[in-house]
Design an enzyme around this catalytic site. Structure first.
Site, PDB file in Angstrom:
ATOM      1  N   CYS A   1      -3.044   0.180   7.331  1.00 16.81           N
ATOM      2  CA  CYS A   1      -2.344   1.383   7.196  1.00 16.81           C
ATOM      3  C   CYS A   1      -2.320   2.263   8.271  1.00 16.81           C
ATOM      4  CB  CYS A   1      -2.590   2.181   5.955  1.00 16.81           C
ATOM      5  SG  CYS A   1      -1.957   1.223   4.328  1.00 16.81           S
TER       6      CYS A   1
ATOM      7  N   GLU B   1       0.762   3.850   1.788  1.00 15.14           N
ATOM      8  CA  GLU B   1       1.225   4.379   2.971  1.00 15.14           C
ATOM      9  C   GLU B   1       2.437   3.747   3.579  1.00 15.14           C
ATOM     10  OE1 GLU B   1      -3.436   4.727   3.056  1.00 15.14           O
ATOM     11  OE2 GLU B   1      -1.931   3.568   1.950  1.00 15.14           O
TER      12      GLU B   1
ATOM     13  N   HIS C   1       0.842  -1.356   0.008  1.00 18.99           N
ATOM     14  CA  HIS C   1      -0.113  -0.100   0.069  1.00 18.99           C
ATOM     15  C   HIS C   1       0.848   1.356   0.017  1.00 18.99           C
ATOM     16  CE1 HIS C   1      -4.085  -1.607   1.811  1.00 18.99           C
ATOM     17  NE2 HIS C   1      -3.443  -2.639   0.901  1.00 18.99           N
TER      18      HIS C   1
ATOM     19  N   CYS D   1      -6.684   2.089   5.176  1.00 19.45           N
ATOM     20  CA  CYS D   1      -7.372   0.815   5.543  1.00 19.45           C
ATOM     21  C   CYS D   1      -6.973   0.823   6.817  1.00 19.45           C
ATOM     22  CB  CYS D   1      -7.086  -0.131   4.724  1.00 19.45           C
ATOM     23  SG  CYS D   1      -5.449  -0.629   4.824  1.00 19.45           S
TER      24      CYS D   1
END
Length: 151
Positions: A85, A54, A52, A82
């Site tokens: 993260c 992040e 991801h 999410c």
């Protein structure tokens, strides 16, 4: 305004992700007015659920700064984080989170749940919906093109 400069860089990274066929999410970590970490979604390319934006940005920031505590850093991300993260933001001690579009399916900073409201040992300051229309538009256009290509 500095927030806009950093979010524009996150949007540029989101555009790069979209060009690679990834969901267009970009993130930057800023410390002392300097970008110390950048990330964009690369789950498809890397075949990795952890790839991801992040997490990539946090990882680079830790390497750049030489430590895991990012307590003096701000993060800018185009989509509401999410749960994974949001947990990484808590664990890395990010001081301030600025995000664009809400995520009604997995957002864990207010949409589905708010992990930052729980009694963890760290709670970042959160700015929700910053440049939301621009961030949401990137996602809408990406998924519209994806649906059209599957027809």
């Amino acid at each position: 305004m500095d927030d806009e400069i950093y979010m524009r860089e996150a949007l540029r990274l989101a555009d790069e992700a979209a060009d690679r066929g990834e969901v267009p999410v970009g993130a930057v970590v800023v410390c002392g007015g300097r970008i110390v970490g950048r990330g964009s979604n690369s789950r498809e390319k890397d075949k990795n659920a952890l790839a991801h934006a992040e997490l990539e940005a946090i990882g680079e920031a830790c390497r750049t700064l030489g430590g895991w505590r990012l307590w003096q850093c701000d993060m800018y991300v185009t989509l509401e984080p999410c749960p994974m993260c949001a947990g990484a933001i808590i664990n890395s001690r990010i001081k301030r989170l600025v995000y664009g579009a809400a995520d009604p399916k997995a957002g864990s900073c207010s949409s589905v749940t708010d992990l930052f409201a729980l009694p963890y040992n760290h709670r970042p300051e959160v700015v929700r919906g910053f440049m939301e229309d621009e961030c949401a538009q990137r996602l809408s256009e990406f998924f519209k093109r994806l649906r059209a290509s599957k027809k």
